[in-house]
Design an enzyme around this catalytic site. Structure first.
Site, mmCIF file in Angstrom:
data_model
loop_
_atom_site.group_PDB
_atom_site.id
_atom_site.type_symbol
_atom_site.label_atom_id
_atom_site.label_comp_id
_atom_site.label_asym_id
_atom_site.label_seq_id
_atom_site.Cartn_x
_atom_site.Cartn_y
_atom_site.Cartn_z
ATOM 1 C CB SER A 71 -46.812 47.115 -13.508
ATOM 2 O OG SER A 71 -46.491 46.180 -14.523
ATOM 3 C CG ASN A 72 -43.558 42.296 -12.070
ATOM 4 O OD1 ASN A 72 -43.144 43.437 -11.920
ATOM 5 N ND2 ASN A 72 -42.764 41.255 -11.963
ATOM 6 C CD GLU B 149 -52.639 44.824 -13.109
ATOM 7 O OE1 GLU B 149 -53.010 43.920 -12.345
ATOM 8 O OE2 GLU B 149 -52.880 44.829 -14.332
ATOM 9 C CG ASP C 7 -55.334 50.644 -23.757
ATOM 10 O OD1 ASP C 7 -54.387 50.999 -24.489
ATOM 11 O OD2 ASP C 7 -55.450 49.497 -23.276
ATOM 12 C CG HIS D 83 -32.494 55.000 -16.829
ATOM 13 N ND1 HIS D 83 -32.952 56.227 -17.247
ATOM 14 C CD2 HIS D 83 -31.150 54.972 -17.075
ATOM 15 C CE1 HIS D 83 -31.935 56.921 -17.753
ATOM 16 N NE2 HIS D 83 -30.842 56.191 -17.649
ATOM 17 C CB SER E 159 -19.290 53.915 -14.544
ATOM 18 O OG SER E 159 -20.444 53.661 -15.331
ATOM 19 C CE LYS F 62 -27.597 56.700 -14.882
ATOM 20 N NZ LYS F 62 -28.061 55.659 -15.845
#
Length: 335
Positions: free
Chosen positions: A80-81, A112, A218, A263, A301, A304
């Protein structure tokens, strides 16, 4: 082996040549050069590059023109930053011009993006004191500032949309997912500066499995007391992103930042025994065992990333790397 050599400014002030020289500069500049090549592989691959399997029964999939039209499915992940920062405009460009197949971000990335359509964020300083900012109703994101008023505007804007979502759910039995909820927000904001706007317009799904982890959460919390009953179904979206990975002919991952977005994309690609291409841009280190800091070899490993892939990790601030990377890859294609 290539000789180590950096850019010679006696040759002029040529940004493209400077960035090209990074591949022989060494250290993280060298990794940037490798990342450019990895993204170029994602963009250039076509199904027509591969021989037609003998067992292929679909006549369309045997058609050379059809095969030449099918490219790599690219998963873009950003924390998000990076949407709080000015890299939002780079990310919006990629979605606006359909350069990627989907976006994975967190709740902060969604709110944002939308909030900036209602009121601006401001450049501040890392050294500003939290106690003084708190007294003034200003929130700090690194060296960026977001007034409380922006969140109030966002609440006023979002609450009626939640009412509409609940009304539609009750009248049509529709079950919302995070991605369909985000698409509704993108249509409602109707602002060409917005990532969410272009995503819904172009049919690029935005997956946000942590949709409740922020101001949106929220608002959902408050709304559940005012008008209880709204359902947001995560299972639709895990099916969506996993099917996208499974059904793709070839996949690439461009992931800026770590945590959930890294992930979630990697795990979707596990469903197809790994992505063919991968670029990670983050400052995480592997000594603490975190997935955020894990090198691409760890992802191999787990299945992925494919064993024959050439994945790249650039250890650097993505607000610097992502715009430069896009300038040397996606932005050089015809829009």
């Amino acid at each position: 082996a290539k000789a180590v050599r950096g850019y010679d400014f006696n040759e002029g002030n040529d940004l493209a040549a400077l960035l090209a020289s990074f591949s022989t500069t060494g250290f993280q500049a060298g990794h940037f050069g490798l990342a450019v090549e990895e993204v170029k592989k994602m963009l250039s691959w076509r199904l027509s590059d591969e021989p037609v399997p003998d067992e292929e029964e679909d006549p369309q999939m045997r058609d050379p023109q059809v095969r030449a039209s099918i490219g790599c499915t690219i998963f873009l992940g950003v924390t998000s930053n990076l949407i709080s920062a000015g890299t939002r405009e780079t990310i919006r460009y990629l979605i606006q011009h359909k350069k990627v197949s989907c976006l994975v971000t967190t709740a902060g990335g969604i709110e944002e993006d939308l909030m900036k359509c209602l009121a601006p964020h401001y450049v501040g300083d890392f050294a500003l004191k939290g106690t003084e900012l708190r007294k003034k109703g200003i929130n700090r994101i690194g060296n960026l500032l977001v007034p409380n008023r922006n969140y109030c505007l966002f609440e006023d804007w979002l609450t009626p949309l939640l009412d509409e979502m609940l009304d539609e759910q009750l009248s049509t039995q529709r079950v919302w997912s995070p991605s369909s909820m985000i698409a509704k927000m993108g249509a409602a904001i109707n602002d060409e500066d917005s990532i969410c706007y272009w995503a819904q317009r172009n049919g690029v799904p935005i997956f946000c499995p942590a949709i409740t982890d922020g101001s949106i959460g929220d608002m959902l919390f408050f709304h559940s007391f005012k008008r209880p009953g709204l359902v947001v179904d995560l299972v639709q979206d895990i099916r969506g992103i996993n099917r996208m990975a499974i059904d793709a002919k070839r996949t690439g991952m461009l992931i800026c930042g770590g945590g959930l977005v890294k992930h979630h994309i990697c795990n979707a690609n596990l469903m197809r025994n790994g992505a063919h291409y991968a670029v990670f841009v983050n400052t995480g280190q592997e000594f603490d065992g975190s997935d955020s800091g894990a090198k691409p070899d760890e992802a191999i490993s787990w299945g992925k990333v494919r064993m024959d892939a050439t994945p790249v990790k650039v250890c650097a601030d993505a607000t610097i790397i992502l715009p430069l990377l896009v300038s040397q890859t996606f932005a050089q294609e015809t829009p």
